[in-house]
Design an enzyme around this catalytic site. Sequence first.
Site, PDB file in Angstrom:
ATOM      1  N   ASP A 262       0.846  -1.201   0.000  1.00  0.00           N
ATOM      2  CA  ASP A 262       0.000   0.000   0.000  1.00  0.00           C
ATOM      3  C   ASP A 262       0.879   1.248   0.000  1.00  0.00           C
ATOM      4  OD1 ASP A 262      -1.914   1.929   0.275  1.00  0.00           O
ATOM      5  OD2 ASP A 262      -2.498   1.373   2.334  1.00  0.00           O
TER       6      ASP A 262
ATOM      7  N   LYS B 168       1.652   7.980   0.451  1.00  0.00           N
ATOM      8  CA  LYS B 168       2.069   8.030   1.856  1.00  0.00           C
ATOM      9  C   LYS B 168       3.461   8.643   1.965  1.00  0.00           C
ATOM     10  CE  LYS B 168      -0.345   3.800   3.364  1.00  0.00           C
ATOM     11  NZ  LYS B 168      -1.192   4.409   4.420  1.00  0.00           N
TER      12      LYS B 168
ATOM     13  N   ASP C  27       0.209  -5.021   4.681  1.00  0.00           N
ATOM     14  CA  ASP C  27      -1.186  -4.639   4.475  1.00  0.00           C
ATOM     15  C   ASP C  27      -2.036  -5.787   3.923  1.00  0.00           C
ATOM     16  OD1 ASP C  27      -3.024  -2.639   4.940  1.00  0.00           O
ATOM     17  OD2 ASP C  27      -2.801  -1.709   2.962  1.00  0.00           O
TER      18      ASP C  27
ATOM     19  N   ASP D  91      -5.741   6.459  -0.670  1.00  0.00           N
ATOM     20  CA  ASP D  91      -5.109   5.678   0.395  1.00  0.00           C
ATOM     21  C   ASP D  91      -6.149   4.950   1.265  1.00  0.00           C
ATOM     22  OD1 ASP D  91      -3.065   4.602   1.842  1.00  0.00           O
ATOM     23  OD2 ASP D  91      -2.597   6.432   2.965  1.00  0.00           O
TER      24      ASP D  91
ATOM     25  N   GLU E   6      -7.965   2.568   0.480  1.00  0.00           N
ATOM     26  CA  GLU E   6      -8.202   1.550  -0.559  1.00  0.00           C
ATOM     27  C   GLU E   6      -8.751   0.247   0.002  1.00  0.00           C
ATOM     28  OE1 GLU E   6      -5.421   1.853   0.987  1.00  0.00           O
ATOM     29  OE2 GLU E   6      -4.906  -0.235   1.377  1.00  0.00           O
TER      30      GLU E   6
ATOM     31  N   ARG F 179     -11.087  -0.420   2.145  1.00  0.00           N
ATOM     32  CA  ARG F 179     -12.548  -0.492   2.138  1.00  0.00           C
ATOM     33  C   ARG F 179     -13.095  -0.671   0.724  1.00  0.00           C
ATOM     34  NH1 ARG F 179     -12.830   5.272   5.064  1.00  0.00           N
ATOM     35  NH2 ARG F 179     -10.808   4.509   5.779  1.00  0.00           N
TER      36      ARG F 179
HETATM   37  N1  BES Z   1      -3.255   0.179   5.267  1.00  0.00           N
HETATM   38  C1  BES Z   1      -3.620   1.468   5.736  1.00  0.00           C
HETATM   39  C2  BES Z   1      -3.910   1.485   7.231  1.00  0.00           C
HETATM   40  C3  BES Z   1      -2.719   1.451   8.138  1.00  0.00           C
HETATM   41  C4  BES Z   1      -1.914   2.565   8.281  1.00  0.00           C
HETATM   42  C5  BES Z   1      -2.461   0.350   8.909  1.00  0.00           C
HETATM   43  C6  BES Z   1      -0.860   2.550   9.159  1.00  0.00           C
HETATM   44  C7  BES Z   1      -1.417   0.329   9.796  1.00  0.00           C
HETATM   45  C8  BES Z   1      -0.604   1.439   9.917  1.00  0.00           C
HETATM   46  C9  BES Z   1      -4.874   1.944   5.017  1.00  0.00           C
HETATM   47  O1  BES Z   1      -5.017   1.548   3.717  1.00  0.00           O
HETATM   48  C10 BES Z   1      -4.830   3.434   5.026  1.00  0.00           C
HETATM   49  O2  BES Z   1      -3.954   3.972   4.399  1.00  0.00           O
HETATM   50  N2  BES Z   1      -5.758   4.071   5.730  1.00  0.00           N
HETATM   51  C11 BES Z   1      -5.790   5.481   5.827  1.00  0.00           C
HETATM   52  C12 BES Z   1      -7.224   5.926   5.707  1.00  0.00           C
HETATM   53  C13 BES Z   1      -7.392   7.416   5.579  1.00  0.00           C
HETATM   54  C14 BES Z   1      -6.855   7.864   4.226  1.00  0.00           C
HETATM   55  C15 BES Z   1      -8.842   7.752   5.717  1.00  0.00           C
HETATM   56  C16 BES Z   1      -5.212   5.877   7.189  1.00  0.00           C
HETATM   57  O3  BES Z   1      -5.464   5.177   8.161  1.00  0.00           O
HETATM   58  O4  BES Z   1      -4.464   6.843   7.228  1.00  0.00           O
HETATM   59 ZN    ZN Z   2      -4.068  -0.202   3.199  1.00  0.00          ZN
HETATM   60 MN    MN Z   3      -4.047   2.890   2.369  1.00  0.00          MN
END
Ligand code: BES
Ligand code: ZN
Ligand code: MN
Length: 489
Positions: A260, A267, A278, A337, A339, A341
């Site tokens: 991811d 990111k 991920d 990001d 993604e 969901r």
């Molecule tokens: N895979 C990430 C979630 C994640 C981030 C897990 C850091 C463990 C550590 C997910 O796909 C993501 O990027 N989520 C975003 C959502 C936001 C853009 C609403 C997040 O949590 O920042």
């Molecule tokens: Zn993710």
């Molecule tokens: Mn993500």
Amino acid sequence: MNFQTKTLDWAQAANLSVDALLVLVPEKARVPSSAKDPLSQMARQALAAGDLSAAAKTLSAYRLAGVKAPRVVFAFVSDVSAAVLRQAVASAMAAIKQPGVKHLGVVTSLMGKPELAALQPIMLALGDATYSYTETKPSAKARELNKVTLGLSHAPAAQLAFEQAWATVRGVELAKEWANRPGNHATPSCLAEVAKALGRPAGFSTEVLGPKEVAKLGMGAFMAVAQGSAEPLRFIVLRYNGAARTQAPVVLVGKGITFDTGGISIKPAGEMDEMKFDMGGAASVLGVFEALAHSRPKLNVVGLIPSCENMPDGLAVKPGDVVTSMSGQTIEVLNTDAEGRLILCDALSYAKRFKPHSVIDVATLTGACVIALGAVRSGLFSGDDALAQAISQAGERSHDLCWRMPLDDAYAEGLKSNFADMGNIAGRAAGSITAAKFLQKFTADMRWAHLDIAGTAWRSGAAKGSTGRPVPLLHQYLLDVASGQAKLA
Ligand code: BES
Ligand code: ZN
Ligand code: MN
């Protein structure tokens, strides 16, 4: 790792031909003063002198008179709770894991009745302590300690628990191994091959859908995430049939983002490597199937794994793009990001065709869940009280904890969009809950729960690596459903 059980008291344990003995020593009262065997004598003296206590938790001995095993490590257990047992085994293993130690004997037989419930935490801790990641690190030492004899007060009585615990250990190990492998060694196609290889000997069927089939199903949200990557997506369907075909299956859905980057909403560079984890949800679903192949409970289980990479690219989905999910609902991709969901919502729509008993999705979904619950408990979300309770209890019973979070409709407010049926993000507040509210929109008419394992699936820092969670929780839930322990009204 090879486990076997034996009925053994401490006197018999002294005659065990092993490279090392780990003796779990309960509080004083349980080491009878009449016991004259060498292990009891040493333990009794050490307890009396305070050399084995809550403050001095382990004590090592070498070539103890009357004991066959050259190395003996005593570990103090103040009670037989899973947390204490796991800690005791982990500290003892630091002393035991020496070159040449291939076969370990573990003496538990003074712990009395709780022995049975203690098996899984002990076995999981042994698995953890001896696991070695070697796939892309040839210089790492492969696991040398690969045989454990568990000395129990009455081995036959523990047979079922032993087999179930061992199945869990195998599942955890498979999940760990695949989650640990880097993105270029664990692509969506790799995961599909693992699923196929798992199914073959165990006699369950595995079906793998590629881009064409997924397009035909109308999984527009899943496809949108995959479109920026050169790696083709895979949608993996695993089926374990342990009961009549007419019996509704439990469906497990695992997020399988093999890397991811965030996509166009990219990111920051720091710790981005950890986004190889991920696919922890997917790895745990694969791990559960590995466990099922050995525990063989009487129920049906379907595993669904949507898997792809999330990459920035000229063809990648852009913020503001609107995609049509398999359910027909349209989604404005406000942040690429978010993604997880997007791939899960189409998998949840696919789950409907199985008319499931219950559906649990497992995902490293939000950083917000890490802020809320840290690395201790996974986030549990469900609108169904009975299902939430069954899952919580499975977590307690397997010592793989979760904590229920709220799902009030008011949390869905922020998902409203002017250009689609919903956006894929809400504000910063309550991020793990708004993600769950998004998923919930695709679960009508199903008994559904969501586990956010963003904080629990792997460890960061010096001990960076997958934990194999929540395989113990999920396997326990399935065993509970099969045995009738988990009752969903
Ligand atoms: N895979 C990430 C979630 C994640 C981030 C897990 C850091 C463990 C550590 C997910 O796909 C993501 O990027 N989520 C975003 C959502 C936001 C853009 C609403 C997040 O949590 O920042
Ligand atoms: Zn993710
Ligand atoms: Mn993500």
